[in-house]
Design an enzyme around this catalytic site. Structure first.
Site, mmCIF file in Angstrom:
data_model
loop_
_atom_site.group_PDB
_atom_site.id
_atom_site.type_symbol
_atom_site.label_atom_id
_atom_site.label_comp_id
_atom_site.label_asym_id
_atom_site.label_seq_id
_atom_site.Cartn_x
_atom_site.Cartn_y
_atom_site.Cartn_z
ATOM 1 N N HIS A 168 0.850 -1.210 0.000
ATOM 2 C CA HIS A 168 0.000 0.000 0.000
ATOM 3 C C HIS A 168 0.886 1.261 0.000
ATOM 4 O O HIS A 168 0.887 2.050 0.951
ATOM 5 C CB HIS A 168 -0.870 -0.055 1.260
ATOM 6 C CG HIS A 168 -2.016 0.883 1.317
ATOM 7 N ND1 HIS A 168 -1.899 2.232 1.108
ATOM 8 C CD2 HIS A 168 -3.323 0.653 1.579
ATOM 9 C CE1 HIS A 168 -3.085 2.789 1.251
ATOM 10 N NE2 HIS A 168 -3.967 1.854 1.529
ATOM 11 N N GLU A 272 -0.815 1.097 -5.438
ATOM 12 C CA GLU A 272 -0.582 -0.121 -4.652
ATOM 13 C C GLU A 272 -0.535 -1.357 -5.548
ATOM 14 O O GLU A 272 -1.533 -1.715 -6.165
ATOM 15 C CB GLU A 272 -1.715 -0.275 -3.636
ATOM 16 C CG GLU A 272 -1.993 0.992 -2.843
ATOM 17 C CD GLU A 272 -3.307 0.930 -2.069
ATOM 18 O OE1 GLU A 272 -3.719 -0.168 -1.672
ATOM 19 O OE2 GLU A 272 -3.917 1.987 -1.863
#
Ligand code: BG6
Length: 315
Positions: A168, A272
């Site tokens: 992320h 991500e």
């Protein structure tokens, strides 16, 4: 851990006394990773400029995940299952793995640290699967940041397990309205803001003028984030991770997050590398290995065409 005269691995205390590892490369680049979450919180280039965004309001306190850097989402992306959002790996204290199984030479070139997560008794109550998650964080000689994940099913009950995953990454950008993303145009995505309905992205590079929360599906291995004002281009190269999430909370959501400044959405963008649409299933004894490599280069090296091999050669 790797160490020579000119590069180093330092284990030290970070915010609130939490243990962190600092990797330093010969030419001055560096990276920091907390044992809490195996969370990369800093990646600096040779000039000492920070390339990742970490909120000034980030809470470095278990069991709140750190807002910014590179949280590891495992074994669940977002709320796509019964676990806490983005799974528990980002909320656990990992250990340093002093004797990891070998990796090929391209992953050992540079300065690196190996981290390990195994489930506790408590974890097994919420996710009844035995696993070993090995993460190698490598800072390459040119300042590239590589994250290699190896997740193994160590169940002894003969059962397979299934998970979703994301690195992320929060990139630091000068001004979100000056940023464009190349490499995702014309791809299908699930829009998290519209009940994950499926749409097709238009043909131009992606720009930002409101909240974005999309899961692009089966995307190419290279994505570029061009920061016009900074004249900097980030290149994300991913291996084994078909999907790519693009997230910016914009002003309203920013205000609703306790660990995020009201205006900070202007200075970050999450891109991500992920495996979401097709969850990964591992049988006992099986291992899943994936990799994300981040580079930051001056935009002048970027021809406007997505040709990161050119970018990487010139860095
Ligand atoms: C993104 C999700 O990956 O992470 C968003 O697509 C979510 O929906 C964001 O809001 C932040 O999640 P969290 O749990 O770190 O606040």
């Amino acid at each position: 851990m790797s160490e020579t005269e000119n590069k180093s691995v330092e284990i030290t205390k970070g915010v609130n006394g939490l243990e962190k590892i600092i990797l330093r490369e010969i030419r001055g680049s560096s990276a920091e990773v907390y044992l809490y979450g195996a969370h990369v919180t800093s990646w600096k280039n040779e000039q000492g400029e920070e390339l990742l965004f970490v909120s000034s309001k980030a809470i470095f306190k278990p069991s709140k995940p750190i807002r910014g850097g590179i949280p590891i989402c495992f074994p669940q992306f977002s709320n796509m299952g019964s676990l806490e959002a983005h799974g528990f790996a980002r909320n656990r204290v990992w250990t340093i793995d002093t004797d990891p199984p070998p990796l090929p030479p391209n992953v050992t070139n540079g300065v690196f640290v190996d981290l390990l997560l195994k489930p506790t008794e408590e974890d097994l109550k919420i996710w009844p699967h035995s696993f070993e998650y090995r993460l190698r964080v490598t800072l390459g000689p040119g300042g590239d940041l590589m994250l290699t994940s190896r997740i193994r099913n160590t169940n002894t009950d003969g059962k397979a397990f299934t998970f979703t995953f994301a690195y992320h990454t929060y990139f630091s950008v000068s001004d979100i309205s000056e940023v464009r993303v190349e490499g995702l145009e014309t791809f299908d995505y699930l829009d998290n803001l519209k009940n994950r309905e499926r749409y097709t992205e238009q043909g131009d590079a992606i720009t930002f003028e409101s909240e974005v929360d999309k899961i692009y599906l089966s995307t190419p291995t290279k994505i570029a984030i061009l920061d016009h004002e900074k004249k900097r281009t980030f290149v994300v190269r991913k291996d084994g991770l078909p999907d790519a999430v693009v997230w910016n909370p914009w002003d309203k959501k920013a205000k609703a997050m306790a660990d995020f400044g009201d205006d900070e959405y202007k200075h970050m963008l999450c891109v991500e590398a992920a495996a979401i649409e097709k969850p990964i299933t591992l049988k006992p004894g099986e291992e899943w290995k994936v990799r994300q490599e981040l580079s930051a280069v001056p935009s002048s090296y970027f021809s406007g065409q997505l040709d990161p091999s050119k970018v990487l050669q010139s860095s």
